[in-house]
Design an enzyme around this catalytic site. Sequence first.
Site, PDB file in Angstrom:
ATOM      1  N   GLU A 219       0.839  -1.200   0.000  1.00 15.12           N
ATOM      2  CA  GLU A 219       0.000   0.000   0.000  1.00 15.12           C
ATOM      3  C   GLU A 219       0.876   1.254   0.000  1.00 15.12           C
ATOM      4  O   GLU A 219       0.399   2.364  -0.141  1.00 15.12           O
ATOM      5  CB  GLU A 219      -0.900   0.026   1.244  1.00 15.12           C
ATOM      6  CG  GLU A 219      -2.231  -0.674   1.069  1.00 15.12           C
ATOM      7  CD  GLU A 219      -2.102  -2.141   0.768  1.00 15.12           C
ATOM      8  OE1 GLU A 219      -1.445  -2.854   1.549  1.00 15.12           O
ATOM      9  OE2 GLU A 219      -2.624  -2.585  -0.262  1.00 15.12           O
ATOM     10  N   ASN A 295      -0.976  -7.698  -3.715  1.00 16.07           N
ATOM     11  CA  ASN A 295      -1.581  -6.775  -4.666  1.00 16.07           C
ATOM     12  C   ASN A 295      -0.549  -5.839  -5.290  1.00 16.07           C
ATOM     13  O   ASN A 295       0.594  -5.763  -4.857  1.00 16.07           O
ATOM     14  CB  ASN A 295      -2.650  -5.934  -3.959  1.00 16.07           C
ATOM     15  CG  ASN A 295      -2.103  -5.192  -2.750  1.00 16.07           C
ATOM     16  OD1 ASN A 295      -1.997  -5.758  -1.669  1.00 16.07           O
ATOM     17  ND2 ASN A 295      -1.727  -3.930  -2.931  1.00 16.07           N
ATOM     18  N   ASP A 340      -6.777  -4.500  -5.002  1.00 19.32           N
ATOM     19  CA  ASP A 340      -6.122  -5.019  -3.784  1.00 19.32           C
ATOM     20  C   ASP A 340      -6.472  -6.495  -3.572  1.00 19.32           C
ATOM     21  O   ASP A 340      -6.592  -6.957  -2.449  1.00 19.32           O
ATOM     22  CB  ASP A 340      -6.497  -4.181  -2.544  1.00 19.32           C
ATOM     23  CG  ASP A 340      -5.713  -4.566  -1.298  1.00 19.32           C
ATOM     24  OD1 ASP A 340      -4.617  -5.137  -1.433  1.00 19.32           O
ATOM     25  OD2 ASP A 340      -6.221  -4.311  -0.185  1.00 19.32           O
TER      26      ASP A 340
HETATM   27 CA    CA Z   1      -3.029  -4.990   0.300  1.00 22.72          CA
END
Ligand code: CA
Length: 723
Positions: A219, A295, A340
Amino acid sequence: MTLTRLCAAAVSTVLVLGCISGCGSKAPPSGEAQPAAEAAASAKPAQGVTGERIAAVASEPEVWLSYGRGYDEQRYSPLDSINDANVEGLGLAWYYDLDYNRGQEATPLVVDGVLYTTGAWSVVYALDAVTGELLWKHDPAVPKQTAQQACCDVVNRGVALWQGKVFVGTLDGRLQALDAATGKLLWSVVTVDQSQAYTITGAPRVVKGKVLIGNGGAEFGVRGYLSAYDVNDGSLVWRFFTVPGDPAKPFESPAMEMAAKTWTGEWWNYGGGGTVWDSMAYDPELDLLYIGVGNGSPWNQKIRSPDGGDNLFLSSIVALKPDTGEYVWHYQTTPGETWDYTATQHIMLAELPIDGKPRKVLMQAPKNGFFYVLDRATGELLSAEPYVKITWATHVDMSTGRPVETENARYTAGPVTIFPANQGGHNWHPMSYSPKTGLVYIPAQEIPQGYGDVKDFIFRPGLLNVGIDPLLLQLPQDEPTKQAVLDMLKGYLLAWDPVQQKAAWRVEYPGAWNGGTLATAGNLVFQGTAMGDLMAYRADDGTALWRAPAGSGIVAAPITYSIDGEQYVTVLAGWGGAGPIVVGEIAKLEGRVGNVSRVLTFKLGGKATLPPGGIPADRRPEPPPATASPALVAVGEKLYYDYCFVCHGDNAVSGSTIPDLRYMDAATHQAFAGIVMGARADKGMPSFAKYTNIDEINAIHAYLTDRAHAELERLADSGSEPD
Ligand code: CA
């Protein structure tokens, strides 16, 4: 008095020698003479944990040797002293209070009478498995500033054991080896570039004398990889990158050269993601290591790889040779992922009858909502069916192995609501498989999620960089819509038949983010809930047989073990992690219990009791007058999602024990700017001095003041006490 208990008493005074001579199931009874050196050699805890033993764990019901009990990660125990006929007699045997009331995600390991677990902030505990007494504790002293780089709370999922050593990955990216008898630090290596936002929350595994550890941070703009370190001295043996780096530089492996052909644009400037933050499994016969890859970074593929492409090895299961880290095969669950949708969820190995023939398979229920069964020798897709509500794809095309996406699933034509959410149909919470029932027990959930392009994306390394409109990540503000979203949200224990690819039964819960599962030969499935109960169900039909209040919501998975013929069930209580941060308001609306983090161990006839009460009720908010303009509040709201949301929660509602900023007292409001600049860094509130400035902080403060007044109004309207 057994030697194990003697050891616990001795450990505080004679830390090094006291435990070696006594902690072990093979130790002689107290009072029996034995030369000290011989006793030390035979009784050193976890000395006998080897690869052969982890591989053959099915023949050793008493222990829990590796994260998923054995290399197959089935989380199935052959123990049946506690079973569907007597489980109602299960009671608390002992509890141990952990140091930090945060998310507790660890799976304890048990061997030689010792229970090894981690708690929040990567602290390692060795407890007497019969009494719960502390034998030793190791605090790796993770700098509290690291919390800023952790997407999902300061959690840790546990240790690995190997020949008298305990291995732990720390939140700030170190891998440490400890003496299993004393907790003494043997070696410590830094596994990441600590100037980037890497974190470790996953449990290491040990295969063929190598400690395997990945990391998180997709992220925040990092590039994922898995590393293998020598158990003896911590030297790096190999590293497998999961996404390609700058193609102007040499590729680290042929696999990276292959992967680079599936990317476009200048992805390397964004890190690319693909972190290996949780799942691994190993097949000793095929000598293949399986890893789950995360992701993309950013989530939004239009930013990361603007002309599309599959973006290998994002959202893939990859098979590697454990000696060298060499690529063997991969299966990508979500080509060109943009939601994600990690494939880091639990990887489990089993033998299943496929078309009437036994087949060595690999199973996964990743975030994207499809349950996959693969041939684990070749990576061939055998079946894939939705195990939860899915709206981003209609099905998996079995001729290509690829999902067939729905219209606007990639939010190219504007914002869209999608199932599953970025939290997944199933997240890291371990599932389990019973060879007896043939069912996989999945902690499943259904959460809707808004996706849409962010305007004017600016990449800021070290901060949240998902590339999605932040307003779509939160609950809608107007009550009817918010209620509609809450009504859609579900959590359940799903018993899944992996051969038929359909549900056998399911138990629905009031909300999502419930605990991992354990299956036993006693026809039982254990699962803790977000509501704060440990539950036992009949494994074949889902009948609820037993429940025990845990004093806290549970996200971790239970384990079971046996010592001197007595079977125990242990779970860590302490609700937290990503769920309460992202769906914090949902957590509070559903009236869940607080977080009192503990190790809880149960046995038949257990008579221990938990202390009364949970966390005392919060004070009422004490905000200053709301004098800021709506425009400034709106600016502050956006900045809040840039900097604060990832820990303090959606809509400034913290569902975990991270402070709820609506409830700041007058002194905290006064000191707000200084706190953001680092005044409470030693208490775990990182400094944002290098990212922000006083104007931005004042805007954030205006937003939080607005939220605090809204909370006061809500309390007045409902007549309720503050939650
Ligand atoms: Ca993630």
